[in-house]
Every structure is written in structure tokens, then in C-alpha cells.
Design a protein around this motif. Sequence first.
Motif, PDB file in Angstrom:
ATOM      1  N   GLY A 121       0.250   4.529  -6.157  1.00  0.00           N
ATOM      2  CA  GLY A 121       0.116   5.791  -6.770  1.00  0.00           C
ATOM      3  C   GLY A 121       1.590   6.693  -6.605  1.00  0.00           C
ATOM      4  O   GLY A 121       1.459   7.817  -6.799  1.00  0.00           O
ATOM      5  N   ARG A 122       2.427   5.994  -5.996  1.00  0.00           N
ATOM      6  CA  ARG A 122       3.632   6.668  -5.884  1.00  0.00           C
ATOM      7  C   ARG A 122       4.841   6.252  -6.628  1.00  0.00           C
ATOM      8  O   ARG A 122       5.585   5.212  -6.187  1.00  0.00           O
ATOM      9  N   PRO A 123       5.317   6.529  -7.785  1.00  0.00           N
ATOM     10  CA  PRO A 123       4.451   7.608  -8.530  1.00  0.00           C
ATOM     11  C   PRO A 123       3.454   6.626  -9.416  1.00  0.00           C
ATOM     12  O   PRO A 123       2.632   7.252 -10.481  1.00  0.00           O
ATOM     13  N   TRP A 135       3.760  -0.184 -11.725  1.00  0.00           N
ATOM     14  CA  TRP A 135       4.774  -0.729 -11.051  1.00  0.00           C
ATOM     15  C   TRP A 135       5.297  -2.066 -11.577  1.00  0.00           C
ATOM     16  O   TRP A 135       6.669  -2.329 -11.620  1.00  0.00           O
ATOM     17  N   SER A 168       0.503   3.368 -10.664  1.00  0.00           N
ATOM     18  CA  SER A 168      -0.357   2.485 -10.162  1.00  0.00           C
ATOM     19  C   SER A 168       0.201   1.083  -9.805  1.00  0.00           C
ATOM     20  O   SER A 168       1.442   0.901 -10.584  1.00  0.00           O
ATOM     21  N   ARG A 199       0.915  -1.372  -0.011  1.00  0.00           N
ATOM     22  CA  ARG A 199      -0.029   0.043  -0.157  1.00  0.00           C
ATOM     23  C   ARG A 199       0.692   1.298   0.235  1.00  0.00           C
ATOM     24  O   ARG A 199       0.328   2.237  -0.670  1.00  0.00           O
ATOM     25  N   ALA A 200       2.077   1.110   0.613  1.00  0.00           N
ATOM     26  CA  ALA A 200       2.856   2.372   0.621  1.00  0.00           C
ATOM     27  C   ALA A 200       3.284   2.948  -0.821  1.00  0.00           C
ATOM     28  O   ALA A 200       3.537   3.961  -0.846  1.00  0.00           O
ATOM     29  N   PHE A 201       3.300   1.892  -1.629  1.00  0.00           N
ATOM     30  CA  PHE A 201       3.630   2.504  -2.943  1.00  0.00           C
ATOM     31  C   PHE A 201       2.674   2.479  -3.968  1.00  0.00           C
ATOM     32  O   PHE A 201       2.763   2.998  -5.028  1.00  0.00           O
TER      33      PHE A 201
END
Length: 137
Positions: free
Chosen positions: A52-54, A60, A56, A48-50
Motif C-alpha cells: 500500500g506504499r503507494p 508494484w 498494491s 510487507r513494508a511496501f
Amino acid sequence: MDAVPELATGLGDPVALARVITAVVFVGIGITHFVPPVVRGMAAMVPRAFLGRPFSPVGWVWVTGVAEIAGGLGLLWEPTRAAAGIALAVFLVCVFPANAYAAQHRDRFGAFAVPFWPRLALQVLLIVLVLWVGLAG
């Protein structure tokens, strides 16, 4: 290009053979990152921490697939070999949180969820392997 002569004549050298096998495995696994059923399973493993960062979760998966393909191919070309070995080692460290997350949720991920300690041992061995085949002359 150095890769073709190595493939044709250098496979008697254990390092060259290990390098080619490692490259083929990374390219093959990287390609699976673009197969829809595999993408869905791997996208669910993104912690979850990843999200949208940066990217989807699917983003990834695609980025890591490209990294594996590039790293595998990079091992085969002498001018990029060392950088590819180091980059793959860093890559293996960076993707480990997804593997650890899957290990914590084995009921959800099935075959993707290798138990934590065996996966950690495998990850360390893979790091040693990519550094060896990337940095050995």
C-alpha cells in the motif's frame, strides 16, 4: 533511431551484442510482469513494508514490469543509453528486498526463491552488466 543500425551492423562489437541481449532479457522479463500466474507469484514476494506504499502488491509488479521494459528499450537508443543503464542499476538495488524476502521463504515461493547468497551475487553481476552496456561507448 540508432537501435536499428546497431542491431543490423553492430553486433560484431561485444558491447553492442551484450547490450542487445541485456535489453531483450529485460524487456522479456518485464513482459512477464503482466502474465497473471507470474503476477500472483511476484505480488506475494512484495515485502510487507511496501504494501500500500503507494501501490498494491500487483501494482508494484506492474510498475516494476514497466521499469524493466523501459530500461531495456532505453539501452537500445543511444540518447537514453546511459540513463537507462544507471536507472536499471538503481532498479536492481531497489527490487532486491523482494528477492531477499523470497529467499527467506523458499517453501512459499518455490522457483521464484533463489537462495540469498547466489541471488545477491547475481544481482551484483547484473548491476555491473547494465552499467557496462549502458555506459560503454
